[in-house]
Design an enzyme around this catalytic site. Structure first.
Site, PDB file in Angstrom:
ATOM      1  N   HIS A  91       0.835  -1.204   0.000  1.00  0.00           N
ATOM      2  CA  HIS A  91       0.000   0.000   0.000  1.00  0.00           C
ATOM      3  C   HIS A  91       0.865   1.249   0.000  1.00  0.00           C
ATOM      4  O   HIS A  91       1.942   1.285   0.607  1.00  0.00           O
ATOM      5  CB  HIS A  91      -0.994  -0.002   1.166  1.00  0.00           C
ATOM      6  CG  HIS A  91      -0.417   0.005   2.551  1.00  0.00           C
ATOM      7  ND1 HIS A  91      -0.024   1.159   3.185  1.00  0.00           N
ATOM      8  CD2 HIS A  91      -0.185  -0.997   3.438  1.00  0.00           C
ATOM      9  CE1 HIS A  91       0.414   0.863   4.399  1.00  0.00           C
ATOM     10  NE2 HIS A  91       0.342  -0.442   4.582  1.00  0.00           N
ATOM     11  N   GLU A 105      -5.013   1.428   2.440  1.00  0.00           N
ATOM     12  CA  GLU A 105      -4.988   0.304   3.378  1.00  0.00           C
ATOM     13  C   GLU A 105      -5.221   0.768   4.808  1.00  0.00           C
ATOM     14  O   GLU A 105      -5.808   0.045   5.612  1.00  0.00           O
ATOM     15  CB  GLU A 105      -3.637  -0.422   3.284  1.00  0.00           C
ATOM     16  CG  GLU A 105      -3.605  -1.772   3.994  1.00  0.00           C
ATOM     17  CD  GLU A 105      -3.207  -1.712   5.458  1.00  0.00           C
ATOM     18  OE1 GLU A 105      -3.367  -2.707   6.157  1.00  0.00           O
ATOM     19  OE2 GLU A 105      -2.736  -0.635   5.917  1.00  0.00           O
ATOM     20  N   GLU A 106      -4.765   1.978   5.122  1.00  0.00           N
ATOM     21  CA  GLU A 106      -4.833   2.432   6.518  1.00  0.00           C
ATOM     22  C   GLU A 106      -6.247   2.826   6.951  1.00  0.00           C
ATOM     23  O   GLU A 106      -6.487   3.038   8.136  1.00  0.00           O
ATOM     24  CB  GLU A 106      -3.879   3.615   6.744  1.00  0.00           C
ATOM     25  CG  GLU A 106      -2.405   3.285   6.499  1.00  0.00           C
ATOM     26  CD  GLU A 106      -1.812   2.358   7.551  1.00  0.00           C
ATOM     27  OE1 GLU A 106      -2.550   1.954   8.473  1.00  0.00           O
ATOM     28  OE2 GLU A 106      -0.627   2.033   7.415  1.00  0.00           O
ATOM     29  N   ASP A 120       6.222   1.059   7.348  1.00  0.00           N
ATOM     30  CA  ASP A 120       4.851   0.665   6.978  1.00  0.00           C
ATOM     31  C   ASP A 120       4.311   1.635   5.950  1.00  0.00           C
ATOM     32  O   ASP A 120       3.685   2.613   6.301  1.00  0.00           O
ATOM     33  CB  ASP A 120       3.983   0.635   8.232  1.00  0.00           C
ATOM     34  CG  ASP A 120       2.574   0.154   7.955  1.00  0.00           C
ATOM     35  OD1 ASP A 120       2.320  -0.344   6.852  1.00  0.00           O
ATOM     36  OD2 ASP A 120       1.724   0.303   8.838  1.00  0.00           O
ATOM     37  N   ASP A 157      -0.382   4.355   0.909  1.00  0.00           N
ATOM     38  CA  ASP A 157      -0.759   5.333   1.932  1.00  0.00           C
ATOM     39  C   ASP A 157      -0.045   5.051   3.246  1.00  0.00           C
ATOM     40  O   ASP A 157       0.413   3.930   3.508  1.00  0.00           O
ATOM     41  CB  ASP A 157      -2.285   5.328   2.146  1.00  0.00           C
ATOM     42  CG  ASP A 157      -2.849   3.985   2.578  1.00  0.00           C
ATOM     43  OD1 ASP A 157      -2.418   2.951   2.034  1.00  0.00           O
ATOM     44  OD2 ASP A 157      -3.711   3.958   3.469  1.00  0.00           O
ATOM     45  N   GLU A 187       4.128  -6.118   3.615  1.00  0.00           N
ATOM     46  CA  GLU A 187       4.029  -5.403   4.893  1.00  0.00           C
ATOM     47  C   GLU A 187       5.211  -5.796   5.771  1.00  0.00           C
ATOM     48  O   GLU A 187       5.790  -6.869   5.606  1.00  0.00           O
ATOM     49  CB  GLU A 187       2.735  -5.812   5.620  1.00  0.00           C
ATOM     50  CG  GLU A 187       1.462  -5.287   5.018  1.00  0.00           C
ATOM     51  CD  GLU A 187       1.082  -3.899   5.546  1.00  0.00           C
ATOM     52  OE1 GLU A 187       1.923  -3.256   6.215  1.00  0.00           O
ATOM     53  OE2 GLU A 187      -0.039  -3.455   5.253  1.00  0.00           O
TER      54      GLU A 187
HETATM   55 ZN    ZN Z   1       0.805  -1.375   6.418  1.00  0.00          ZN
END
Ligand code: ZN
Length: 407
Positions: A100, A165-166, A131, A102, A188
């Protein structure tokens, strides 16, 4: 001419044991400086969510890949918020690398600029360093190396750089539906371990309705905060019960109240109280069964507190990752780690957090999580990742591609 798949090598002194000629060809095409620079530039391109401004980051990554001859497509999931899809290879089985774009908002408490990509002590610092812009950089660098090596794939290597994703995972849900892949690696932060199972996540907004009266006569009203407090006590009791039945490699299902909001002031009985409840869902559980448990707690509260008024809304729903048909993918990743001289974690290790891997598994792919960084330092100030982990992950992903798509 593309190198052959011959597993012999003329130079065993410089090629790690177990690495064939085709594989060493791809490993030698990896440019560590390129991967590090990419990570720093991704960090310098803010993509905080909320508000969800991944567009510039997606376009930057697309230009990085296109300059290296990789075909890219940007597909809007929401206005101004595209997923990036990139492909190397041909038709046939597909290995998807998904990450991801974001990040959570930078927040305060930083000792460095969160968008500087500062390098110190063998680590890169910045919001999203761990992350998961390191994971995105690793998969893009691995794809660039595969392309540069000129090896012929009997299938395709796909990269999905997704939005959101967040918050709600709109990006991965769309990507998984369009291209579930035969094998999926979500990069991840996993501390370099291959994680095949993980908890799902449910979030609820629960509103308790009361009746406002003067606090000198509370018996004439209904205190919504007191009702909410009664519910929180039941949630804690249920959490203690769940703690007695942990899932091996993960731990127990959990509850956490993340937000409470209600009341008007000291002299008024609260007519409304909202709370946000998080329930982590084990791979052996279903989302609907977990929601039914919450509703049972509310029904029990109704019995204890006649006249209770409540509304429940499901706001986040990640399915758990069950580890379906992941055997070969797990083996290929762990073999790559061994061949690169890394130790392999205990089998059946799982995650307590939810990831986009679940959407791919739900769409029929076999999906695991493997990537650089330690999730324990995600979402914090001074978030960072070790450059050595970035480099290892890039090599493992590249090896995995060769082994799944050429042999
Ligand atoms: Zn993540």
């Amino acid at each position: 001419m593309a190198p052959s798949a011959d597993s012999s090598t003329d130079d065993p002194g410089t090629v790690p044991r177990g690495i064939g000629a085709l594989e060493s060809c791809v490993l030698e095409a990896i440019d560590d400086a390129e991967a590090l620079q990419l990570l720093r530039e991704l960090i310098a391109c803010p993509s905080e969510n909320p508000p969800g401004n991944e567009g510039a980051c997606a376009r930057f990554l697309a230009s990085f890949l296109e300059r290296r001859g990789v075909t890219c497509r940007l597909v809007e999931v929401a206005p101004g918020r595209p997923n990036l899809y990139a492909t190397v290879g041909t038709s046939g089985p597909t290995l998807v690398l998904c990450g991801h774009l974001d990040t959570v908002p930078a927040g305060g408490g930083w000792t460095v600029d969160p968008f500087s990509g500062t390098v110190t002590g063998g680590h890169v610092y910045g919001r999203g360093a761990c992350d998961m812009k390191a994971g995105v950089a690793a998969m893009a660098a691995a794809m660039a190396a595969v392309k540069r090596s000129g090896i012929l794939l009997r299938g395709s290597l796909a990269l999905h750089a997704v939005i959101d994703e967040e918050v709600g995972s709109a990006g991965a849900r769309k990507a998984a539906a369009e291209q579930p892949g035969d094998w999926v690696i979500v990069t991840e932060p996993s501390g370099g371990r291959v994680l095949v199972t993980g908890n799902g996540q449910l979030n609820f907004e629960i509103v308790f309705h009361g009746k406002a009266v003067h606090s000198s006569h509370p018996e004439d009203g209904r205190n919504a905060i007191h009702d909410a407090a009664g519910f929180i006590c039941l949630v804690e009791e249920q959490a203690r019960c769940l703690a007695t039945a942990p899932c091996p490699g993960i731990g127990p299902a959990t509850y956490s109240v993340g937000l409470v909001k209600g009341g008007r002031g000291g002299s008024t009985v609260a007519d409304r109280c909202e709370l946000t409840l998080d329930r982590r869902v084990l791979p052996s559980e279903g989302l609907d069964a977990a929601e039914a448990e919450v509703r049972r707690l509310l029904s029990r509260l109704e019995t204890e507190r006649p006249g209770l008024g409540w509304e429940l809304t499901r706001t986040v729903a990640f399915p758990p990752l069950r580890g379906t048909n992941t055997g070969r993918l797990e083996q290929v990743l762990n073999d790559a780690l061994v061949d690169l001289g890394r130790t392999v974690a205990e089998p059946s290790h799982g995650m307590r957090f939810a990831t986009d891997a679940a959407w791919y598994e739900a769409a029929g792919g076999s999906a695991v999580v493997f990537g650089p960084g330690d999730v324990a330092i995600a979402h914090q100030s001074d978030e960072h990742v070790a450059i050595e982990e970035l480099n290892t992950s890039t090599r493992v992903l590249a090896l995995c591609c060769v082994r799944l798509l050429t042999l």
